[in-house]
Design a protein around this motif. Structure first.
Motif, PDB file in Angstrom:
ATOM      1  N   LYS A 718       0.806  -1.229   0.000  1.00 27.00           N
ATOM      2  CA  LYS A 718       0.000   0.000   0.000  1.00 27.00           C
ATOM      3  C   LYS A 718       0.835   1.273   0.000  1.00 27.00           C
ATOM      4  CE  LYS A 718      -0.450   0.077   5.051  1.00 27.00           C
ATOM      5  NZ  LYS A 718      -1.393   0.027   6.192  1.00 27.00           N
ATOM      6  N   VAL A 719       2.136   1.170   0.235  1.00 29.46           N
ATOM      7  CA  VAL A 719       2.992   2.356   0.274  1.00 29.46           C
ATOM      8  C   VAL A 719       3.277   2.814  -1.161  1.00 29.46           C
ATOM      9  CG1 VAL A 719       5.211   3.298   0.979  1.00 29.46           C
ATOM     10  CG2 VAL A 719       4.006   1.668   2.453  1.00 29.46           C
ATOM     11  N   LYS A 754       4.141  -7.584  -0.086  1.00 25.85           N
ATOM     12  CA  LYS A 754       5.317  -6.722  -0.048  1.00 25.85           C
ATOM     13  C   LYS A 754       5.796  -6.439  -1.475  1.00 25.85           C
ATOM     14  CE  LYS A 754       5.935  -6.700   4.507  1.00 25.85           C
ATOM     15  NZ  LYS A 754       5.951  -5.476   5.338  1.00 25.85           N
ATOM     16  N   LYS A 755       6.540  -5.358  -1.639  1.00 29.59           N
ATOM     17  CA  LYS A 755       7.161  -5.019  -2.927  1.00 29.59           C
ATOM     18  C   LYS A 755       8.498  -4.358  -2.659  1.00 29.59           C
ATOM     19  CE  LYS A 755       4.659  -0.600  -3.173  1.00 29.59           C
ATOM     20  NZ  LYS A 755       3.667   0.205  -3.899  1.00 29.59           N
ATOM     21  N   SER A 756       9.365  -4.445  -3.657  1.00 31.33           N
ATOM     22  CA  SER A 756      10.685  -3.814  -3.574  1.00 31.33           C
ATOM     23  C   SER A 756      10.740  -2.662  -4.561  1.00 31.33           C
ATOM     24  CB  SER A 756      11.783  -4.836  -3.894  1.00 31.33           C
ATOM     25  OG  SER A 756      13.025  -4.184  -4.028  1.00 31.33           O
ATOM     26  N   ILE A 757      11.111  -1.502  -4.056  1.00 27.31           N
ATOM     27  CA  ILE A 757      11.250  -0.317  -4.903  1.00 27.31           C
ATOM     28  C   ILE A 757      12.694   0.157  -4.826  1.00 27.31           C
ATOM     29  CG2 ILE A 757      10.551   2.090  -5.228  1.00 27.31           C
ATOM     30  CD1 ILE A 757       7.820   1.374  -4.175  1.00 27.31           C
ATOM     31  N   GLY A 791       8.047   1.885   7.583  1.00 26.61           N
ATOM     32  CA  GLY A 791       8.410   0.514   7.891  1.00 26.61           C
ATOM     33  C   GLY A 791       9.260  -0.153   6.837  1.00 26.61           C
ATOM     34  N   ALA A 792      10.055   0.617   6.110  1.00 23.33           N
ATOM     35  CA  ALA A 792      10.873   0.055   5.030  1.00 23.33           C
ATOM     36  C   ALA A 792      12.162  -0.528   5.591  1.00 23.33           C
ATOM     37  CB  ALA A 792      11.197   1.146   4.012  1.00 23.33           C
ATOM     38  N   HIS A 793      12.660  -1.574   4.909  1.00 24.27           N
ATOM     39  CA  HIS A 793      13.993  -2.088   5.231  1.00 24.27           C
ATOM     40  C   HIS A 793      14.703  -2.428   3.935  1.00 24.27           C
ATOM     41  CE1 HIS A 793      12.959  -6.300   4.284  1.00 24.27           C
ATOM     42  NE2 HIS A 793      11.777  -6.032   4.836  1.00 24.27           N
ATOM     43  N   LEU A 794      16.033  -2.373   4.002  1.00 25.12           N
ATOM     44  CA  LEU A 794      16.813  -2.626   2.798  1.00 25.12           C
ATOM     45  C   LEU A 794      16.594  -4.048   2.307  1.00 25.12           C
ATOM     46  CD1 LEU A 794      20.183  -0.860   3.697  1.00 25.12           C
ATOM     47  CD2 LEU A 794      18.421  -0.060   2.131  1.00 25.12           C
TER      48      LEU A 794
END
Length: 796
Positions: A718-719, A754-757, A791-794
């Motif tokens: 959702k981000v 989840k998704k990776s940007i 709440g992002a993490h690498l």
């Protein structure tokens, strides 16, 4: 209106070349649509008399004609109907080439030798008629080239005459305008008028039962006529106007119609029951067989010309078969009348029947010229059909037409038009087209002649002064009553930039009608809307003013798709109309709409074409924003009824939503019968114009190198990417000069939801070279900010 240059010179002294004349007429409101030279490419086409006609032994539809060109006879095989000895026709010798490219040569047709060809009018490039041969007058010189023999050395100017100017649907009307242009006076043929009444009333009676629909009916009687061919000069005049010759009496009625604009009809008096004319409404269901041999069922709204026993003509539109002129006619009653325009228009449209007469009647003719056209026709019939005019003429006029007199305020006219003319100058302009003027103090009282049915008020006189003075002479100035900062003026230049930018992106501008069906507007919203309804709509499907442009553009896409054109990129920049509660007038606002569908490129051998997607349209909008130099632009997810959820974004400028871009929902596409995906945008054009700039802002370029760092973070589905960029730029301070998303990934080994940007960050200082330690600190701060806020993490 086809205007013969040669014929026009009968009414006005004319030295201008045809092209220059056409340009001058265009400047006073009558656009030159076509300039045609008659008689071109007619070498080796001569006048020849048909001496004998015999049937072809092997073909029922062919005849063998013996023709004489003056010095010798020839044999020609011809398939035209109505061939008779004595007729003079156009003969193309072997070796001639016609305007349509046909090469004429000797040939055998079903075993019979044929030398050359007898030609129809369309084969000579004169006018569209292939029903019969092109005939000349019996006394035309034989063996002479058709251009000379038929008096075809002429130019034809085809003018676009607007519906409000029926006075220019005649040669005399055009001559009046030409005379005004060149500072002359036009002249029409002089006539001796018969007295009203007299012996003609003893021979024919006229009764008008519907004075509202027929306020004036005139008639004259010519006895002992001889029906035959017309003189060559008249045939040439009719041919130039696109009409073929029929016989001398019918040709004269057509000639006078074209000359002065007065429709006429000629009756065979022997066929008029009781020698009586009655003008009345038809009974509902009454029938008449018109000259085109079609039986027509009438309504009680149709006007008829009747004799003592029944209908003989459909008033103002077409005559009936029973009283038509034929070879045995000896006594001719000529009708010249004024019929109320709207009634003629209704009947013509309902029956799907139009004629040269109805074309003029339904626009309005000159009430005062009804007797003139009648006397002109009767005089010509007596001269060229050998008849004798019965003394007097009928003029039954139960209702007169009001003459208009309008005060023209000279100062007001100058203010409206942006010119400075004196009262005398304006009077001269108006009198050049036969409007009469009288001075009333500093103003003018203008008396409008009956032939100017388009002039109702002072604004019409303003237009008349402007066009006669010359639109090209009026200086370009702002209207005296309009402030320079008016909305239309302020938006003009930005809108030019809009159009140029979108055209550069491959979009084509559409210009569609502002009326639309409510159901199409309702497809764009969840609930039926309130719209500005028209009091007199063109149809049920065009009964409201649109409050968005998208449905109109989707109609265009559907029409293109139906014709096999799937790739559509269209935009429209027009007003939309929204009702205002308690107000009579709607709110008018400029909107910009875009639609995009189909493929990115045409089919090519290097690979299959790819369909367009949301980012193609979004990119076009971003290019527009760049051209307009609009800053502080953002995007955020949006939900709109007309767009597919999750494929819709709102355009933000200076924290204010100004538009939406997205993929149209299937329910919307189904309403327009569209099968392929269509992407669309709706944008507030006035907001774009207000945010646009024309000046450039230059920034100093750093002499020190830039450093690029990338980071990929895993966030919840959702981000939004825009939120990540907002946080990155907030931490990066002045050293972060650019950041952008360059990758998106979903799937294993990432968890569901989840998704990776991946984001690329570019750092640079104006006064020094940045060190890795400085960049590391900023980069670590960004990662920490992303972790805290979203709440992002690498990504590992």
């Amino acid at each position: 209106m086809r205007v013969s240059y040669r014929w026009l010179k009968d009414y006005v002294e004319l030295n201008a070349e045809p092209l220059k004349l056409g340009e001058a007429l265009t400047m006073v409101g009558f656009e030159l649509e076509l300039l045609e030279r008659l008689g071109e490419d007619l070498d080796n086409v001569v006048a020849a008399r048909i001496e004998r006609v015999e049937p072809h032994p092997k073909a029922d539809r062919l005849s063998i004609c013996t023709i004489n060109e003056g010095s010798q006879s020839h044999q020609v095989v011809c398939g035209a109907p109505g061939l008779e000895p004595g007729q003079v026709a156009a003969w193309a010798r072997p070796g001639a080439q016609l305007p349509n490219g046909m090469q004429i040569k000797e040939a055998k047709l079903r075993g019979v030798q044929s030398e050359g060809m007898l030609c129809a009018a369309d084969e000579l490039g004169l006018f569209a008629d292939h029903s019969a041969l092109y005939y000349l007058a019996p006394d035309a010189p034989l063996g002479v080239g058709i251009i000379e023999a038929a008096q075809l050395d002429d130019w034809v100017l085809e003018l676009g005459v607007t519906p409000n100017r029926p006075d220019v649907l005649s040669m005399i009307g055009v001559a009046r305008e030409v005379a005004a242009i060149y500072g002359q006076r036009s002249e029409r043929p002089a006539l001796e008028f018969q007295p009203v009444g007299g012996a003609v009333e003893q021979a024919v009676s006229v009764e008008i039962l519907d004075p509202e629909r027929c306020p004036r009916y005139c008639g004259m009687l010519v006895r002992n006529v001889t029906i035959g061919p017309s003189p060559q000069w008249m045939i040439a005049r009719l041919n130039a106007a696109g009409l073929r010759s029929i016989n001398n009496v019918v040709d004269i009625t057509n000639f006078v119609l074209l000359e002065c604009g007065q429709p006429l009809h000629a009756f065979d008096l022997a066929q008029l029951g009781d020698s009586r004319i009655v003008v009345r409404r038809a009974a509902d269901g009454e029938k008449i067989v018109t000259l085109d041999e079609v039986e027509r069922t009438l309504s009680d709204d149709d006007l008829l010309i009747c004799d003592g026993s029944g209908p003989v003509a459909l008033a103002g539109i077409m005559g009936g078969q029973g009283s038509m002129i034929n070879d045995q006619t000896t006594d001719v009653f000529i009708e010249s009348a004024y019929f109320e325009p709207t009634g003629i228009r209704r009947t013509s449209h309902r029956l799907g029947l139009s004629s040269d007469s109805s074309f003029r009647f339904e626009r309005g003719i000159d009430y005062d010229s009804v007797p003139w056209g009648l006397h002109r026709a009767a005089t010509l019939v007596a001269e060229f059909a050998g008849g004798t005019i019965v003394e007097g003429y009928i003029d039954n006029r139960p209702r007169d037409i009001e003459r208009k007199a309008i005060e023209l305020r000279v100062g007001r006219a100058n203010q409206v038009l942006g010119i400075e003319l004196s009262a005398a100058q304006m009077a001269g302009l108006l009198e050049s087209v036969e409007l009469t003027t009288e001075p009333v103090g500093e103003n003018l009282l203008v008396k409008v002649p009956a032939f100017r049915v388009d002039i109702f008020g002072e604004a019409d006189l303003h237009e008349e002064v402007a066009r006669l003075y010359g639109y090209d002479k009026i200086p370009e100035t702002l209207h005296a009553g309009s402030p320079g900062a008016s909305l239309g003026f302020a938006l003009r230049k930005p809108f030019v930039r809009f159009r140029q930018a979108l055209a550069g992106c491959g979009f084509t501008e559409a210009v569609t009608i502002s009326f639309i069906a409510p159901r199409l507007l309702d497809t764009m919203r969840a609930e039926p809307g309130q719209y500005v309804r028209l009091g007199n709509p063109l149809s049920e499907d065009l009964c409201v003013l649109r409050d968005t442009l998208l449905p109109s553009l989707l109609i265009c896409v559907a029409r293109n798709n139906a014709r096999g054109i799937d790739d559509c990129s269209l935009f429209e920049l027009r007003r939309v109309f929204k009702p205002v509660e308690g107000e009579q007038l709607p709110d008018e606002h400029y909107e910009l709409a875009l639609v995009l569908g189909g493929n990115r490129s045409a089919p090519h051998w290097s690979g299959k074409p790819e369909p367009v997607d949301l980012f193609d349209l979004k990119g076009a909008v971003e290019e527009l924003l760049a051209v307009l130099k609009i800053e502080n632009v953002g995007w955020r997810p949006a939900e709109r009824h007309a767009f597919l959820p999750g494929v819709c974004a709102e355009l933000i400028i200076d924290d204010r939503p100004v538009g939406v871009v997205g993929k149209l929902a299937r329910r919307v596409l189904s309403e327009f019968k569209l099968e392929r995906d269509v992407f669309a945008a709706q944008i507030d054009a006035e907001a774009l114009a207000a945010a646009s700039r024309t000046s450039f802002i230059f920034h100093r370029v750093s002499r020190h190198p830039a450093i690029q760092r990338d980071l990929a973070v895993v966030v919840d589905e959702k981000v939004a990417a825009a939120r990540l960029l907002e946080l990155v730029r907030g931490v990066g301070s002045d050293l972060l000069i650019h950041s952008e998303v360059f990758d998106l990934y979903r799937g294993a080994p990432l968890e569901s939801g989840k998704k990776s940007i991946a984001i690329s960050c570019t750092y640079q200082a104006m006064d020094r070279t940045l060190t890795d330690e400085q960049i590391d600190r900023i980069h670590a701060a960004i990662v920490e900010e992303l972790a805290i806020k979203v709440g992002a993490h690498l990504r590992q």
